[in-house]
Each structure stands twice: as structure tokens, then as C-alpha cells.
Write an enzyme that holds these catalytic residues in place. Sequence first.
Site, PDB file in Angstrom:
ATOM      1  N   TYR A  70     -14.432 -21.525   1.580  1.00  0.00           N
ATOM      2  CA  TYR A  70     -13.510 -21.455   0.438  1.00  0.00           C
ATOM      3  C   TYR A  70     -12.797 -22.771   0.129  1.00  0.00           C
ATOM      4  CZ  TYR A  70      -9.994 -19.975  -2.897  1.00  0.00           C
ATOM      5  OH  TYR A  70      -9.229 -19.881  -4.028  1.00  0.00           O
ATOM      6  N   ARG A  93     -22.785 -18.871   1.390  1.00  0.00           N
ATOM      7  CA  ARG A  93     -21.665 -18.013   1.749  1.00  0.00           C
ATOM      8  C   ARG A  93     -20.337 -18.766   1.838  1.00  0.00           C
ATOM      9  NH1 ARG A  93     -23.613 -12.644   3.473  1.00  0.00           N
ATOM     10  NH2 ARG A  93     -21.429 -12.200   3.877  1.00  0.00           N
ATOM     11  N   THR A 129     -22.685 -11.886  10.217  1.00  0.00           N
ATOM     12  CA  THR A 129     -23.349 -10.583  10.217  1.00  0.00           C
ATOM     13  C   THR A 129     -22.532  -9.561  10.997  1.00  0.00           C
ATOM     14  OG1 THR A 129     -25.518 -11.628  10.031  1.00  0.00           O
ATOM     15  CG2 THR A 129     -25.495  -9.358  10.812  1.00  0.00           C
TER      16      THR A 129
END
Length: 291
Positions: free
Chosen positions: A107, A138, A45
Amino acid sequence: MFTGSIVALITPMNKSGKICRSSLKNLINYHILNKTTAIVSIGTTGESATLSQEEHIEVVMLTLEMADKKIPIIAGTGANATTEAISLTKRFENSGIAACLTVTPYYNKPTQEGLYQHFKAISESTELPQILYNVPSRTGCDLLPKTIARLSKLNNIIGIKEATGNLSRINQIKSIVKNDFLLISGDDATALDFIQLGGQGVISVTANIAAKEMTEMCSYALRGDFSKARSINKRLSLLHEALFIEPNPIPIKWLAKKMGLIKNDTLRLPMTPISYNGQIQLEKAFQHAKF
């Protein structure tokens, strides 16, 4: 210090994209005043993905300095390279940081053994308490309960921010970790249910603009007064959802500016300003919350 409402703090920037110190100080004072339990500085965030490592360290240390020991600071130290996560972690040793929040590598999608070895290597590099962070939506990888149980046996891994939104995970984890292992929600929409099922609190996006309400909701829930907790949560429910109508932290920065908590809602590319339709939905949720 690791229970109740912990804020995943936004990183305020001026119009040119530089860190806005006056807005950061204002945010910290807001959370001290409203009894937020702790601040996570430069988590996702806080836009860790678009800050350089030097900026990352600068903001964490600035937050620590401005907090002046009035509220614990947890540093975000996650990375998709184990060596980078270790490097970040070691920069905060002996600094006064209360703990590190370390997201799963993103990733590259490691195996469960890869995740175990990643967090084990970080743990062995430092004495700082480590809070694992699982947010598959995410990162593209999921830290499973059996791997969490293995990691919980390491001395300085003290808990997990579990942000799957899957409430069945709580009992799955609780049944195979030691009793003092912390279970912290990373999903505002299900945080109250998470606490009722045995969690100790939430690392919250909503708390950026509803610090008092989130503190009170968590306090009531942890005391077992779920009637009062649910009354507060009902007011915040649309906000919990609306804050993710566009990628975090786009909506929360817009509302923080609207409330006067920060001077600008500047984001760094590839994050872009909130759309007009997004503003309309946020405005409705904001009104429903009855600040």
C-alpha cells in the site's frame, strides 16, 4: 529444505472464525505424508491480513508444534511498517522456525531505496534466514533485480519468492546475485518453466490440495526429467489458473473442504465465500487434474 514444493498453507477456521486446530493438524500431516519440502505458515495465503498479530504468532507456533520437526516451518513475517516486521521476526527467534518469508511493504509503495532500507533493517535485527517476497499484483510495489542484488549481499538474506510471473526476471536476477542465492517461484502457473530456467522450487497455493503431485513435479524438474514433470503439470494446469478466479485463498479453501482436508471453508471479511460460477469452474479444473 528450501527447494522443491513448499506449500503456502491456508489457515483453517471454524464457523465462528476461530482457528480450527484439528483441521490444521490434518493439513500438516497431509504435507508430511506427501513429502512437501516445507510449510509457509501465515503468508498471504494464510490470511495474514485479517489475523491479529497475536493470532499470527499463535498459528505459526502451533504449526511448529504440530509439525514436531518432521517438516521445516517458514514463518510469514512481512508488514508494511518496518518496525512491525522486525517485531514479528524477533518473536520467532530461537523458536525452531527455519526461516522467515517477508513480503514487500504493501500500500505505501516505497522507493527502491526504501525497500532496500526496509529489508536491511529487518536483516540486521535477527540471525534468522530471510526470504524476500515480491508480489506486485498484491502489494502495489515491485522489488527490482538491482535492489535484490544489493540485498543478496547481506548475510542472512538467502533468497526470494518471485511472484511476478515474469520469467525474464530469473536470468536478470541470476546474473547479478551470488550462486547460492535461492530463486523460488511464487506463481504456480509458471513454476515449472521457472525451475527449468534455473529456479530451485515453488512456494505453492496448488500444493494445498495437490501435495503429492506438486512434490513429484518439482522433483522431476529438479532432476532434469522435464517430460515427466510436464505430464504432471499438464493435469494441474487448469487448477493453477482456477485457484485465482477469485481472490486467494477463497478458491483453495473451498476445494480443501471439498477434499475433506479442512472442516470448513470459513473466511474473514472482507473475504467472502466463493460464488456459484466460481464453484463450477473449480469443479472442472479439479476433474481435469484427475486426483
